[in-house]
Design a protein around this motif. Structure first.
Motif, mmCIF file in Angstrom:
data_model
loop_
_atom_site.group_PDB
_atom_site.id
_atom_site.type_symbol
_atom_site.label_atom_id
_atom_site.label_comp_id
_atom_site.label_asym_id
_atom_site.label_seq_id
_atom_site.Cartn_x
_atom_site.Cartn_y
_atom_site.Cartn_z
ATOM 1 N N VAL A 61 2.347 9.516 -14.562
ATOM 2 C CA VAL A 61 2.959 8.201 -14.397
ATOM 3 C C VAL A 61 2.120 7.402 -13.414
ATOM 4 N N ASP A 62 1.586 6.276 -13.890
ATOM 5 C CA ASP A 62 0.697 5.431 -13.072
ATOM 6 C C ASP A 62 -0.424 6.291 -12.511
ATOM 7 N N ALA A 516 -0.356 -4.062 -11.881
ATOM 8 C CA ALA A 516 -1.760 -4.257 -11.523
ATOM 9 C C ALA A 516 -2.201 -3.100 -10.630
ATOM 10 N N TYR A 517 -3.490 -2.744 -10.720
ATOM 11 C CA TYR A 517 -4.020 -1.615 -9.968
ATOM 12 C C TYR A 517 -5.395 -1.946 -9.407
ATOM 13 N N VAL A 518 -5.652 -1.433 -8.209
ATOM 14 C CA VAL A 518 -7.017 -1.368 -7.692
ATOM 15 C C VAL A 518 -7.582 -0.008 -8.085
ATOM 16 N N VAL A 519 -8.697 -0.005 -8.783
ATOM 17 C CA VAL A 519 -9.380 1.232 -9.148
ATOM 18 C C VAL A 519 -10.634 1.298 -8.284
ATOM 19 N N TYR A 520 -10.773 2.340 -7.480
ATOM 20 C CA TYR A 520 -11.808 2.331 -6.444
ATOM 21 C C TYR A 520 -12.411 3.716 -6.236
ATOM 22 N N MET A 530 -4.761 2.699 -7.310
ATOM 23 C CA MET A 530 -3.667 2.400 -6.388
ATOM 24 C C MET A 530 -2.892 1.207 -6.927
ATOM 25 N N PRO A 531 -1.568 1.347 -7.117
ATOM 26 C CA PRO A 531 -0.783 0.229 -7.660
ATOM 27 C C PRO A 531 -0.688 -0.927 -6.674
ATOM 28 N N MET A 532 -0.700 -2.144 -7.207
ATOM 29 C CA MET A 532 -0.544 -3.346 -6.405
ATOM 30 C C MET A 532 0.885 -3.870 -6.549
ATOM 31 N N SER A 533 1.321 -4.670 -5.590
ATOM 32 C CA SER A 533 2.641 -5.281 -5.610
ATOM 33 C C SER A 533 2.494 -6.771 -5.851
ATOM 34 N N TYR A 564 -1.872 -4.931 -16.518
ATOM 35 C CA TYR A 564 -1.220 -4.634 -17.798
ATOM 36 C C TYR A 564 -0.121 -5.663 -18.052
ATOM 37 N N ASP A 565 0.139 -5.951 -19.339
ATOM 38 C CA ASP A 565 1.258 -6.813 -19.693
ATOM 39 C C ASP A 565 2.313 -6.014 -20.448
ATOM 40 N N GLY A 566 3.422 -6.677 -20.814
ATOM 41 C CA GLY A 566 4.519 -5.995 -21.481
ATOM 42 C C GLY A 566 4.235 -5.594 -22.908
#
Length: 585
Positions: A61-62, A516-520, A530-533, A564-566
């Motif tokens: 998950v995520d 949204a995610y930061v991929v690093y 890391m998930p963004m808010s 990502y969108d719905g």
């Protein structure tokens, strides 16, 4: 940039010591790897079936840890073994679930289905969307005015069950325009008789109807495509107690081959005093003997509502119970075998005229709209104790509430108000969001049934005249078209080891991106996510951010953004292929 996770190539057979080991792993035809529910069911097939063969699914998950779950063998189709796994808890709304499949046997054979190493993904719907209601459509019935009770719906057909005086019937209509297709009079008794109730439920292929006549419950069935009950099988009549009067009846079809009928009977004039169950595990071809579920003490009674539903944890029956006097309780009887029953009084007040019961795969839910209070009371159980919650609303003297599970796994509840109806939706049955209103009910209409139609819903308005069906359509998810304005704070050259590093970006249009995610990577090591808010609106865009924390001196952080969108789409901001870079002094 590097892939986040890499697994063995899709369908690659790594080892096999027996010629019978599968050479193919996947799905075909109407079979799907995941049914897009929440949590839904994971499913896979292999082109061999024998003792010692196994299958499992890896789930993440995520950006969480991977877990691996062994799948259950459920049968063979055209020589292919079919395997399924259903998680016990729903995924968080808006999360992205990655998964792959792995097969093996006891002699060392191994096979994978991992989407060529990229893994499969499903985005979990947020569930807090809005329903837009169309003008109700009037049923063109063969029987004119009658009491409409229940409706079942699929992509092509609507079956409407009702009664008028001494007649019980179930009529099929086209789903798109409600033009009549077939009508079927199930029963027509003597002029003095009254058909007190009727219930309808359906599996993927078969529609079942139950209705009481005197001391007997009649059960009939047909297929969706056939539609004409007089040509369908007539199941054995169900007489739980000779000489009593059937008061209420309900029916459910929780799984392939299983049919459950419940009824309440009255031996005195003051109300029902017994609850019975009649069950088949062979699609109605044979039935177990009737079982007495509950019996009220002298002067106590069961009244008004009777509902049955079932899931992986067992069978549930909900009904109002009044021991003595005017006040009463919502009572739930539960059983894992249909024979031995546990009863639980959940609570209630003077209302109790209308309750509803529904089951998701792992959770049972009971709803009551109290007579005096300005909230809807909901109880939930995952097979153990019942927890209660109050969903507030304005006081309006309503006592009608209905529930339904939508395709994405979210739960919709509707209350009839003084003017029309109000909806709320929850992704997990605990947090509820307003989801639209019906401004006015059809003249004389009362809310009879709520059913799901994919992620849409349909309201059945019964009345003293002709019933109407009203569709509520879920707002279509909007695609995300752009992500940009990406930067980090502190700025270049100003980052010390004691500073927290914030990553910011924007997406357009507002409301389209669901995650949204930061991929690093740190110093070129493994890539992480890391998930963004969401931080709020920024003009016509949504602003997203995340605090990545602090890093040691000399660290080089290379990063990109993915949103990502719905609709399950995703887009990247990788700085025109150069990626973004932050350096710690």
């Amino acid at each position: 940039m590097k892939k986040l996770c890499v697994f063995a190539a899709n369908l690659l057979v790594l080892a096999s010591t027996a010629s019978a080991f599968p050479s193919w792993m996947g799905v075909y035809g109407d079979f799907v790897r995941h049914d897009e529910g929440n949590p839904g069911t994971f499913q896979i097939m292999m082109n061999q079936s024998y003792f010692g063969l196994h299958a499992g699914v890896g789930i993440r998950v995520d950006d969480g840890e991977w877990s691996f779950q062994q799948m259950q063998f459920i049968g063979d189709v055209d020589g292919n073994s079919v395997w399924q796994y259903s998680p016990s808890e729903a995924f968080a709304a808006g999360s992205t679930v990655s998964y792959y499949f792995h097969g093996w046997d006891d002699w060392g054979g191994v096979i994978w289905d991992s989407n060529d190493g990229a893994n499969y993904e499903v985005t979990i719907s947020g569930g807090a969307d809005t329903l837009s209601f169309e003008t109700p459509i009037t049923f063109d019935t063969y029987h004119g005015s009658y009491r409409a009770e229940e409706v079942v719906v699929n992509d092509q057909w609507v079956f409407l069950a009702g009664s008028v005086g001494n007649v019980a019937f179930c009529q099929r209509f086209r789903a798109n325009d409600l033009l009549p297709s077939l009508g079927s009079t199930l029963y027509q008794g003597a002029e003095a008789e009254t058909v007190k109730d009727i219930a309808v439920a359906a599996s993927e292929n078969v529609v079942f109807v139950a209705y009481p006549v005197g001391d007997t419950v009649h059960i009939r069935s047909t297929t969706w495509n056939q539609g004409y009950f007089n040509d369908g099988p007539v199941h054995p009549h169900f007489t739980p107690e000779a000489g009593s009067t059937i008061q209420k009846v309900d029916i459910c079809v929780p799984s392939l081959g299983e049919v459950i009928v419940v009824c309440s009977t009255a031996s005195e004039s003051f109300g029902a005093d017994k609850i019975w169950i009649y069950r088949s595990t062979s699609s109605g071809d044979s039935w177990a003997p009737a079982v007495l579920v509950d019996e009220a003490p002298q002067y106590g009674n069961f009244y008004s509502s009777l509902k049955v539903a079932a899931n992986d944890n067992g069978i549930y029956i909900a009904y109002p119970y009044r021991p003595v006097g005017y006040n009463g309780n919502v009572r739930v009887a539960s059983s894992t075998d249909g024979i031995n029953w546990t009863k639980k009084d959940l609570g209630g007040d003077r209302g109790l005229a209308n309750i509803d019961l529904m089951c998701t795969q792992h959770k049972a839910m009971v709803a009551l709209d109290p007579y005096y209070d300005n909230y809807t009371r909901i109880w939930t159980s995952s097979g153990g104790e019942w927890a209660s919650q109050n969903v507030g609303h304005e006081y309006d003297n309503s006592r009608v509430v209905k529930m339904a599970e939508r395709k994405d796994g979210s739960i919709a509840i509707v209350r009839q108000t003084l003017e029309g109806a109000s909806f709320r939706i929850s992704a997990d049955g605990s947090t509820w969001s307003d989801a639209g209103n019906v401004a006015s009910a059809p003249t004389g209409g009362h809310l009879s049934t709520l059913v799901s139609d994919g992620n849409d819903v349909r309201l059945l308005w019964g009345s003293i005249s002709v019933p109407q069906l009203q569709k509520g359509s879920a707002a279509a998810a909007e695609p995300v078209y752009w992500v940009g304005s990406t930067y980090h704070w502190p700025w270049y050259g100003e980052i010390d080891s004691s500073d927290d590093i914030w990553i910011n970006c924007q997406t357009w249009p507002a409301g389209a991106a669901t995650s949204a995610y930061v991929v690093y990577t740190e110093n070129g090591a493994d890539w992480l996510a890391m998930p963004m808010s969401i931080g709020g609106p920024e003009g016509n865009n949504d602003w997203w951010h995340v605090n990545m924390g602090s890093f040691s001196s000399g660290t080089h952080i290379e990063y990109v953004i993915v949103v990502y969108d719905g609709l399950g789409n995703h887009i990247w901001d990788n700085n025109a292929g150069q990626d973004f870079h932050a350096y710690v002094n």
